[in-house]
Write a protein that holds these residues in place. Sequence first.
Motif: not given
Length: 283
Positions: A200-208, A230-234
């Motif tokens: 539910h944030t603009p960066e939901e589909t992003a990774s750091p 999260t995308v990072l964990l995936r």
Amino acid sequence: MQTVSIIGYPLGHSASPAIHNAAYEAMSLDARYEAWSVPLEELAGAIERLRGPGMLGMNVTVPYKQAVMPLLDEIDAAARAIGAVNTIVKREGRLVGHNTDAYGFMRSLREAGCDPAGMDALVLGVGGSERAVAYALAEAGARRIALAGRNPQRLEAAAVHLRNTAPRPVGVLQVPWEAAGDAALEAGLIVNCTPVGMKHTPEETASPLDASLLRPGVWVYDLVYNPLETVLLRQAREAGARPVRGLEMLVYQAIAAIELWTGREAPFDIMLSAALRALGLEE
């Protein structure tokens, strides 16, 4: 019946009441946990309410983990070193501030199988949550902690704070955000303390981090717990790295708080199930 509350502002949907109330029921505690959205001008009054006989204890979340400290009678040594209080305990008429985030992080990391002693760690983000993480890593014997952040002033402040308050000798590096990739390639443990990837944030589909920076065998911990992966964990899983989700940290810091208030250990499995239900998540 006694009351326990969590205070913050604005206080959106919180899983804490469900987690705590499930524990209280299982422990046969005559207590209920409530979420209080408290504007700044009412903060001192909310803390004073805790002194009343009907209150068992209090949790503190953003943006008040620092602001409550001068309102308390005493600050636990670890919480003072971290610079943040998330749990307030009543002890012989005095309000004592503690930080259970560091415990929650380290307990969940170790339960996943990672011992950071002697390890080089990269901590992404310097918005505040990294302080408990970095303290816990230093206490556990990490060899070197690299802090990466976008804001140069905050990055400098976070590094100085860690150098001055680390409970054990540890190397502290300041890493500009654009150089985080190089630090990731040298780290045995990467911890995301940014909100990147949060639902539910603009960066939901992003990774750091770029997926190419994740190596087989490296530990990757994400404080973001919704979504569970999260995308990072995936990316970490697909790279053969060792992903660790953040939901268990939320539960373990709650367990530590309950033990401070009651002297009893709370039931992890029941609390984890309650957290999953409250967040609408599935294993």
